[in-house]
Design a protein around this motif. Structure first.
Motif, PDB file in Angstrom:
ATOM      1  N   THR A  16      37.759 -92.463   4.148  1.00 40.44           N
ATOM      2  CA  THR A  16      38.432 -93.760   4.022  1.00 40.44           C
ATOM      3  C   THR A  16      39.889 -93.575   3.641  1.00 40.44           C
ATOM      4  O   THR A  16      40.788 -94.226   4.206  1.00 40.44           O
ATOM      5  CB  THR A  16      37.720 -94.633   2.973  1.00 40.44           C
ATOM      6  OG1 THR A  16      36.356 -94.835   3.370  1.00 40.44           O
ATOM      7  CG2 THR A  16      38.403 -95.986   2.835  1.00 40.44           C
ATOM      8  N   CYS A  42      33.372 -96.760   7.163  1.00 41.10           N
ATOM      9  CA  CYS A  42      34.489 -96.346   6.306  1.00 41.10           C
ATOM     10  C   CYS A  42      35.807 -97.010   6.708  1.00 41.10           C
ATOM     11  O   CYS A  42      36.813 -96.868   6.005  1.00 41.10           O
ATOM     12  CB  CYS A  42      34.641 -94.825   6.346  1.00 41.10           C
ATOM     13  SG  CYS A  42      33.267 -93.932   5.577  1.00 41.10           S
ATOM     14  N   VAL A  68      35.937-100.370   7.307  1.00 40.57           N
ATOM     15  CA  VAL A  68      35.826-101.796   6.964  1.00 40.57           C
ATOM     16  C   VAL A  68      36.973-102.228   6.043  1.00 40.57           C
ATOM     17  O   VAL A  68      37.345-101.524   5.107  1.00 40.57           O
ATOM     18  CB  VAL A  68      34.461-102.067   6.292  1.00 40.57           C
ATOM     19  CG1 VAL A  68      34.436-103.460   5.689  1.00 40.57           C
ATOM     20  CG2 VAL A  68      33.340-101.903   7.296  1.00 40.57           C
ATOM     21  N   ARG A  69      37.530-103.375   6.356  1.00 40.82           N
ATOM     22  CA  ARG A  69      38.565-104.061   5.567  1.00 40.82           C
ATOM     23  C   ARG A  69      39.911-103.345   5.551  1.00 40.82           C
ATOM     24  O   ARG A  69      40.926-103.879   5.997  1.00 40.82           O
ATOM     25  CB  ARG A  69      38.107-104.282   4.128  1.00 40.82           C
ATOM     26  CG  ARG A  69      39.148-105.098   3.291  1.00 40.82           C
ATOM     27  CD  ARG A  69      38.769-105.153   1.837  1.00 40.82           C
ATOM     28  NE  ARG A  69      37.486-105.845   1.671  1.00 40.82           N
ATOM     29  CZ  ARG A  69      36.775-105.820   0.561  1.00 40.82           C
ATOM     30  NH1 ARG A  69      37.216-105.142  -0.473  1.00 40.82           N
ATOM     31  NH2 ARG A  69      35.639-106.482   0.479  1.00 40.82           N
ATOM     32  N   GLU A  93      40.413 -99.592  -4.333  1.00 36.93           N
ATOM     33  CA  GLU A  93      40.099-100.201  -3.041  1.00 36.93           C
ATOM     34  C   GLU A  93      39.362 -99.215  -2.139  1.00 36.93           C
ATOM     35  O   GLU A  93      38.388 -99.568  -1.460  1.00 36.93           O
ATOM     36  CB  GLU A  93      41.383-100.675  -2.357  1.00 36.93           C
ATOM     37  CG  GLU A  93      42.036-101.880  -3.005  1.00 36.93           C
ATOM     38  CD  GLU A  93      43.344-102.227  -2.336  1.00 36.93           C
ATOM     39  OE1 GLU A  93      43.450-103.341  -1.796  1.00 36.93           O
ATOM     40  OE2 GLU A  93      44.274-101.391  -2.341  1.00 36.93           O
ATOM     41  N   VAL A 132      35.267 -99.485  -0.725  1.00 39.40           N
ATOM     42  CA  VAL A 132      34.857 -99.417   0.683  1.00 39.40           C
ATOM     43  C   VAL A 132      33.893 -98.246   0.888  1.00 39.40           C
ATOM     44  O   VAL A 132      32.869 -98.378   1.578  1.00 39.40           O
ATOM     45  CB  VAL A 132      36.085 -99.275   1.598  1.00 39.40           C
ATOM     46  CG1 VAL A 132      35.652 -98.938   3.029  1.00 39.40           C
ATOM     47  CG2 VAL A 132      36.889-100.569   1.601  1.00 39.40           C
ATOM     48  N   GLN A 188      30.445 -99.056  -0.617  1.00 47.00           N
ATOM     49  CA  GLN A 188      29.749-100.043   0.209  1.00 47.00           C
ATOM     50  C   GLN A 188      29.247 -99.412   1.507  1.00 47.00           C
ATOM     51  O   GLN A 188      28.149 -99.743   1.996  1.00 47.00           O
ATOM     52  CB  GLN A 188      30.685-101.213   0.521  1.00 47.00           C
ATOM     53  CG  GLN A 188      31.062-102.075  -0.677  1.00 47.00           C
ATOM     54  CD  GLN A 188      29.921-102.969  -1.132  1.00 47.00           C
ATOM     55  OE1 GLN A 188      28.927-103.147  -0.435  1.00 47.00           O
ATOM     56  NE2 GLN A 188      30.050-103.532  -2.324  1.00 47.00           N
TER      57      GLN A 188
END
Length: 205
Positions: free
Chosen positions: A97, A167, A169-170, A187, A191, A194
């Motif tokens: 990530t 990995c 996402v968002r 942050e 992620v 999750q």
């Protein structure tokens, strides 16, 4: 002539050339990066630069491949496969990530997209060194975890791709579209955690 046959990867100034090229590509992109600027940043002559890389595209691909290889090696060095799958996957997710939203990964992604039609080999090289290589190594670990009874996965390669996408996402979309340029460790950790939770919910035993 193949890339492997063209590039001379020996000599004391090889690493200097890569560092200089990385700096210039990061600052100016692929099209804006001039050989003069790269040679200057590397502290070598143009003749020396060309002795290693007769084509700017080869130099860009080498920079991208080197960075991806270093990232993969760093993740592997942090992983103890004797640990529980959740712990191993959390380390991998956190590192992946962070890399995906790093300045380097984002700039290379933008370059590959911008040059896709003219120089499709740039994107292909980055994809092979980054996503494809990472998913292949993850698949190797997942196979071991399945054999050990920690995970139940029918299609290992699909699962590896799913993990990589989780990995992103968002944060990745926000980085790619310029909504956000820096990301806190909190942050990134959120992620990653999750991603692992969802992956384990699907494939954990």
């Amino acid at each position: 002539m193949t890339q492997a046959a063209t590039i001379l990867r020996t000599g004391r100034k090889f690493d200097q050339v890569l560092r200089g090229a990385r700096e210039v590509f990061m600052a100016d992109g692929f099209e804006g990066a001039s050989v003069d600027d790269i040679a200057r940043a590397a502290g070598v002559s143009k003749a020396t630069l060309y002795s290693y890389f007769p084509d700017k595209r080869l130099l860009f691909m080498e920079v991208a491949q080197t960075e991806c290889s270093l990232m993969a090696e760093r993740i592997i060095s942090m992983i103890d496969e004797t640990k529980p799958a959740r712990e191993v996957l959390t380390i991998a997710a956190t590192q992946l990530t962070a890399f995906l939203v790093s300045d380097f990964a984002q700039q290379v992604f933008r370059i590959c997209v911008a040059e896709r039609d003219r120089f499709p080999e740039l994107g292909k090289a980055f994809y092979q060194a980054g996503p494809e290589n990472g998913q292949r190594q993850l698949a190797e670990y997942l196979e071991k975890a399945v054999a050990n009874g920690e995970l139940v996965i029918e299609d290992i390669h699909i699962a590896a791709e799913q993990f990589s996408e989780l990995c992103k996402v968002r944060l990745w979309g926000r980085a790619a579209f310029g909504i956000q340029s820096s990301f806190s460790q909190e942050e990134i950790d959120e992620v990653a955690l999750q991603a692992v939770d969802m992956f384990m919910a699907r494939y954990g035993t």
